[in-house]
Scaffold this motif. Sequence first.
Motif, PDB file in Angstrom:
ATOM      1  N   ILE A 104     -47.194   3.690   1.585  1.00  0.00           N
ATOM      2  CA  ILE A 104     -47.338   2.725   2.467  1.00  0.00           C
ATOM      3  C   ILE A 104     -46.827   1.336   2.639  1.00  0.00           C
ATOM      4  O   ILE A 104     -46.883   0.411   1.490  1.00  0.00           O
ATOM      5  CB  ILE A 104     -48.587   3.270   3.594  1.00  0.00           C
ATOM      6  N   ILE A 105     -45.308   1.309   3.215  1.00  0.00           N
ATOM      7  CA  ILE A 105     -44.752  -0.034   3.490  1.00  0.00           C
ATOM      8  C   ILE A 105     -44.686  -0.259   4.659  1.00  0.00           C
ATOM      9  O   ILE A 105     -44.524   0.251   5.403  1.00  0.00           O
ATOM     10  CB  ILE A 105     -43.487   0.078   2.885  1.00  0.00           C
ATOM     11  N   THR A 106     -45.448  -1.866   5.501  1.00  0.00           N
ATOM     12  CA  THR A 106     -45.321  -2.153   7.062  1.00  0.00           C
ATOM     13  C   THR A 106     -44.824  -3.860   7.006  1.00  0.00           C
ATOM     14  O   THR A 106     -45.138  -4.350   5.942  1.00  0.00           O
ATOM     15  CB  THR A 106     -47.214  -1.813   6.674  1.00  0.00           C
ATOM     16  N   ALA A 134     -53.028   3.153   9.377  1.00  0.00           N
ATOM     17  CA  ALA A 134     -52.413   4.400   8.201  1.00  0.00           C
ATOM     18  C   ALA A 134     -53.307   5.173   6.999  1.00  0.00           C
ATOM     19  O   ALA A 134     -53.081   6.304   7.427  1.00  0.00           O
ATOM     20  CB  ALA A 134     -51.185   4.164   7.771  1.00  0.00           C
ATOM     21  N   VAL A 135     -54.008   3.770   6.194  1.00  0.00           N
ATOM     22  CA  VAL A 135     -53.772   4.383   5.073  1.00  0.00           C
ATOM     23  C   VAL A 135     -55.879   5.263   5.385  1.00  0.00           C
ATOM     24  O   VAL A 135     -56.012   5.673   4.699  1.00  0.00           O
ATOM     25  CB  VAL A 135     -54.968   2.934   4.200  1.00  0.00           C
ATOM     26  N   ASP A 136     -56.396   4.614   6.427  1.00  0.00           N
ATOM     27  CA  ASP A 136     -57.709   4.975   6.608  1.00  0.00           C
ATOM     28  C   ASP A 136     -57.962   6.830   6.607  1.00  0.00           C
ATOM     29  O   ASP A 136     -58.135   7.802   6.909  1.00  0.00           O
ATOM     30  CB  ASP A 136     -58.227   4.526   8.196  1.00  0.00           C
ATOM     31  N   GLU A 137     -56.602   7.001   7.851  1.00  0.00           N
ATOM     32  CA  GLU A 137     -56.218   8.339   8.674  1.00  0.00           C
ATOM     33  C   GLU A 137     -55.471   8.724   7.242  1.00  0.00           C
ATOM     34  O   GLU A 137     -56.139  10.539   7.103  1.00  0.00           O
ATOM     35  CB  GLU A 137     -55.205   8.142   9.227  1.00  0.00           C
ATOM     36  N   ILE A 139     -43.686   8.646   1.613  1.00  0.00           N
ATOM     37  CA  ILE A 139     -43.986   7.511   1.528  1.00  0.00           C
ATOM     38  C   ILE A 139     -43.642   7.165   3.355  1.00  0.00           C
ATOM     39  O   ILE A 139     -43.182   7.517   4.163  1.00  0.00           O
ATOM     40  CB  ILE A 139     -42.256   6.533   1.491  1.00  0.00           C
ATOM     41  N   ILE A 140     -44.690   6.572   3.754  1.00  0.00           N
ATOM     42  CA  ILE A 140     -45.318   6.249   5.812  1.00  0.00           C
ATOM     43  C   ILE A 140     -44.905   4.953   5.744  1.00  0.00           C
ATOM     44  O   ILE A 140     -44.676   3.658   5.244  1.00  0.00           O
ATOM     45  CB  ILE A 140     -46.380   5.916   5.390  1.00  0.00           C
ATOM     46  N   VAL A 141     -42.933   4.881   6.636  1.00  0.00           N
ATOM     47  CA  VAL A 141     -42.855   3.317   6.749  1.00  0.00           C
ATOM     48  C   VAL A 141     -43.356   3.301   8.204  1.00  0.00           C
ATOM     49  O   VAL A 141     -42.807   3.140   9.285  1.00  0.00           O
ATOM     50  CB  VAL A 141     -41.278   3.388   7.133  1.00  0.00           C
TER      51      VAL A 141
END
Length: 275
Positions: free
Chosen positions: A100-102, A111-114, A179-181
Amino acid sequence: DPKTQVILYYAESIDNGREFMEVARKVTPKKPIVALKVGRSEAGARAAASHTGSIAGSDKIYSSAFKQVGVLRANDLEEFFDMGKALAFQPPVAGKNVAIITDAGGPGIMAVDECVAQGLNVKKFSEETIAKFEKLKQEGKIPRFATNLNPVDLTGSVTSEMFEEGTRILFEDPEIDGIIVLGLHHLPALQEDFVDRVAELSKKYTKSVVACDVGETEMALHIRSRFDKLGIPAYFSPEDAARGMAALVNYGMYLKKCGQFDQYFESFMKRKNMS
């Protein structure tokens, strides 16, 4: 139908379960099916029965049957379309390790929790990847106070160049599967071209990516629309983005289980490159 990439299936009941499973088993290795089966609760099942005139059946039986034949089950209408969007835009994912990049800590944690709730891994980056981010800090290319263990938080000082450099490192890490942006647009130094930079970078790799910009402002809608147009599914919330990634992972796991991952992946990428 070669133009249909994902099948969205709404059901209140399935009268011929055996036939459904036989058909689904033939279809899912070639094309994902996302099911929204309503009537989970006793009251909902009763309402479904009165509507369709048939017995709704045990909800656990439906979940088990769907899983056996590779049908992905959505919990609600929003997730139904979120999953379908991810599967239409991006290829399946071969593993459960997500990066995850934020540019904001709170949405990153959401996002991490989900992701964890969905059974995905958001583990600490390898020493090699951490070292690459430390080098960017030393060179002044990202803030010294940015966090880089997973999620990567580029902070409110983020620029388009930082997103590009950070995302490139994640694409290059062989231990990362998806990857989640999370690009919140309102930060002062961030230009909307970060979308184009991330999308252009994604073309050089085969790793799946999903995006999010929070809110319903005109700019947030524009950013999400821009991501969509460039082939990266974008979502309203970090949780939606995580569920989209989970759909890609779960379908990828099913394809690997039935020995069809490479064939489907190759077909998907060929179709994507032609569009």
